[in-house]
Motif scaffolding. Sequence first.
Motif, mmCIF file in Angstrom:
data_model
loop_
_atom_site.group_PDB
_atom_site.id
_atom_site.type_symbol
_atom_site.label_atom_id
_atom_site.label_comp_id
_atom_site.label_asym_id
_atom_site.label_seq_id
_atom_site.Cartn_x
_atom_site.Cartn_y
_atom_site.Cartn_z
ATOM 1 N N TYR A 85 -4.555 53.899 11.632
ATOM 2 C CA TYR A 85 -5.905 53.495 12.025
ATOM 3 C C TYR A 85 -6.378 54.199 13.306
ATOM 4 O O TYR A 85 -7.363 53.767 13.896
ATOM 5 C CB TYR A 85 -5.957 51.973 12.198
ATOM 6 N N ASN A 86 -5.666 55.251 13.679
ATOM 7 C CA ASN A 86 -6.032 56.008 14.875
ATOM 8 C C ASN A 86 -6.226 55.069 16.061
ATOM 9 O O ASN A 86 -7.232 55.117 16.776
ATOM 10 C CB ASN A 86 -7.313 56.823 14.623
ATOM 11 N N GLY A 87 -5.240 54.200 16.249
ATOM 12 C CA GLY A 87 -5.358 53.165 17.270
ATOM 13 C C GLY A 87 -4.547 53.443 18.515
ATOM 14 O O GLY A 87 -3.702 54.345 18.555
ATOM 15 N N THR A 88 -4.799 52.640 19.529
ATOM 16 C CA THR A 88 -4.082 52.685 20.803
ATOM 17 C C THR A 88 -3.231 51.431 20.917
ATOM 18 O O THR A 88 -3.685 50.340 20.580
ATOM 19 C CB THR A 88 -5.068 52.751 21.978
ATOM 20 N N THR A 89 -1.995 51.588 21.362
ATOM 21 C CA THR A 89 -1.090 50.446 21.444
ATOM 22 C C THR A 89 -1.062 49.838 22.847
ATOM 23 O O THR A 89 -1.401 50.493 23.831
ATOM 24 C CB THR A 89 0.346 50.860 21.055
ATOM 25 N N GLU A 90 -0.670 48.566 22.889
ATOM 26 C CA GLU A 90 -0.516 47.825 24.140
ATOM 27 C C GLU A 90 -1.783 47.867 24.993
ATOM 28 O O GLU A 90 -1.782 48.303 26.148
ATOM 29 C CB GLU A 90 0.687 48.357 24.941
ATOM 30 N N VAL A 91 -2.871 47.384 24.392
ATOM 31 C CA VAL A 91 -4.181 47.452 25.047
ATOM 32 C C VAL A 91 -4.534 46.094 25.656
ATOM 33 O O VAL A 91 -4.623 45.093 24.938
ATOM 34 C CB VAL A 91 -5.276 47.859 24.045
ATOM 35 N N PRO A 92 -4.758 46.011 26.981
ATOM 36 C CA PRO A 92 -5.214 44.749 27.583
ATOM 37 C C PRO A 92 -6.618 44.401 27.069
ATOM 38 O O PRO A 92 -7.520 45.232 27.104
ATOM 39 C CB PRO A 92 -5.244 45.063 29.084
ATOM 40 N N THR A 93 -6.765 43.178 26.553
ATOM 41 C CA THR A 93 -8.055 42.708 26.055
ATOM 42 C C THR A 93 -8.243 41.286 26.552
ATOM 43 O O THR A 93 -7.585 40.363 26.078
ATOM 44 C CB THR A 93 -8.110 42.742 24.514
#
Length: 248
Positions: free
Chosen positions: A22-30
């Motif tokens: 999914y062309n994603g970024t891991t460990e993202v603060p949200t």
Amino acid sequence: MIQTYNETDVHRTLKHLYALEYNGTTEVPTGNWICDIVTETGDVIEIQTTNISKLTPKTQNLLTAGKKVTIVRPIVAEKTIETYAPDGTLVSRRKSPKKQTIYAILRDLTGIYPLLLHPHFMLEVPFITITEQRRKTATPVQLANKSRRFLKDWIPQEKKLTAIIRKERYQTKADYLTLIPPALPAEFTATELQNAIFSEIHAHEANKSTCSAAASQARLLLWLFTRMNLVQKCGKKGRSTLYNLQTD
């Protein structure tokens, strides 16, 4: 609250694969959370290899914030067991007769069921194969968490994901109702559901213990689906409660 944990190989590998897909970024603060994966479109993907209900507060918070959330809960369809001597020498390698079915995760859903039919929520279930590594011990030992009823002469080391066989997605009422075997009559008891699940699994799986494990979840399935308004009580058959499907 921001959580910390020790990742297993299965969790880590799935997170990497889904981030690539999914062309994603891991460990993202949200907000107050760290998300396993945030996709390029801003959707959230959480990998959970055990109890999904633990993610209920986090998922509720993300959905309230307008995020689309997918929880990925793998099921072990096939397992190979490798046993090693204390010096690291491979002693044996065998396939386990135990296999999980979709019914194995029902207990995981008991705490998060109010969110399962949320329009921005999806449950994705990859059926995976793993290799479980064990290390022999000189004498039978207990695990650190004291979970063994009987002592065994090995301790677990790691579970490694080796393949994804297929994926199933659950988002709508129709998706979840596929867990009710089509051979059931319009009105059915818990025992009839249990027998139908056994027969449905046995049609594809020779191992009767796997079929019995799935069928044993029939009453839990009714508990869950009643609260999700997918089935309802509609009468009695002798001393047994009758149920029917809510398809509207």
